[in-house]
Design an enzyme around this catalytic site. Structure first.
Site, PDB file in Angstrom:
ATOM      1  N   GLU A  40     -12.346 -90.530 -19.351  1.00  0.00           N
ATOM      2  CA  GLU A  40     -12.697 -91.918 -19.655  1.00  0.00           C
ATOM      3  C   GLU A  40     -11.875 -92.365 -20.851  1.00  0.00           C
ATOM      4  OE1 GLU A  40     -16.358 -93.941 -22.168  1.00  0.00           O
ATOM      5  OE2 GLU A  40     -16.787 -92.218 -20.893  1.00  0.00           O
ATOM      6  N   LYS A 128     -25.508 -92.567 -17.743  1.00  0.00           N
ATOM      7  CA  LYS A 128     -25.033 -92.053 -19.012  1.00  0.00           C
ATOM      8  C   LYS A 128     -26.161 -92.170 -20.034  1.00  0.00           C
ATOM      9  CE  LYS A 128     -21.656 -93.226 -22.628  1.00  0.00           C
ATOM     10  NZ  LYS A 128     -20.489 -94.089 -22.949  1.00  0.00           N
TER      11      LYS A 128
END
Length: 205
Positions: A40, A128
């Site tokens: 990411e 998340k």
């Protein structure tokens, strides 16, 4: 391989947020070389879209290359145009909605049971748990009681020891930034990055 399956297989998402575009790009490529294929690149880092674009050209279409800190619909659109095929958000909102609309997998930020329900309903592929350091593994275990089948990915403040504990507490994967990346994305030591990557890969094996 679908993103959910890749998460369960690799169990580690590297979070790159740097002050130097070239160093951030080199960090992404070094991580891939060291066997960390889920990456990411945070939009809060310098030149993040450029980093994503350059890395996409090098890695090809199949690599999982995400954009992090996706807050708005525009963030999602620009990141997808740059080559991101995964969107990571710190919370719910337009960034999640636009990513889902585009058909891109979303790792959506949650912290409360209400947010878990909303993120799952919005179409997030995984959740998340952010910031993971707030409640720690005990909080994840508590969340998994009402949500035993949802895929949680704790992130934020995780070192190798806490990452191991989260995984043993039922996380499908962990997201790790500074404890893994160190100063590499700011122009620091890539050899040290390789060593840390090997350490975290062992923890997540």
């Amino acid at each position: 391989m679908e993103f959910g399956a890749a998460l369960r297989q690799e169990r580690l998402v590297a979070i790159v947020r740097g002050r130097d575009v070239e160093a951030s790009f080199r960090t992404v490529m070094t991580l891939v070389e060291e066997g960390v294929p889920l990456i990411e690149v945070s939009l809060s880092g310098a030149g993040a879209l450029e980093v994503i674009g350059r890395a996409r050209k090098e890695l090809g279409d199949e690599a999982w290359l995400g954009a992090g800190a996706v807050l708005t619909a525009e963030d999602a659109q620009r990141a997808a145009e740059a080559g991101a095929n995964l969107m990571v958000t710190p919370g719910l909102g337009a960034g999640v909605d636009e990513s889902v609309r585009q058909g891109l997998p979303v790792l959506a930020g949650v912290i409360t049971p209400t947010e878990v329900i909303a993120a799952d309903a919005a179409g997030a592929v995984a959740l998340k748990l952010f910031p993971g350091s707030i409640g720690g593994p005990a909080y994840l275990r508590a969340l998994r009681t009402p949500f035993p089948d949802l895929p949680f990915v704790p992130a934020g403040g995780l070192d190798s020891a806490s990452a191991a504990e989260f995984l043993s507490s039922g996380a499908v994967a962990v997201g790790v930034g500074a404890p893994l990346i160190g100063d590499a994305a700011d122009g620091g030591d890539l050899f040290a990055l390789r060593r840390r990557a090997a350490e975290f890969r062992a923890v997540c094996a």
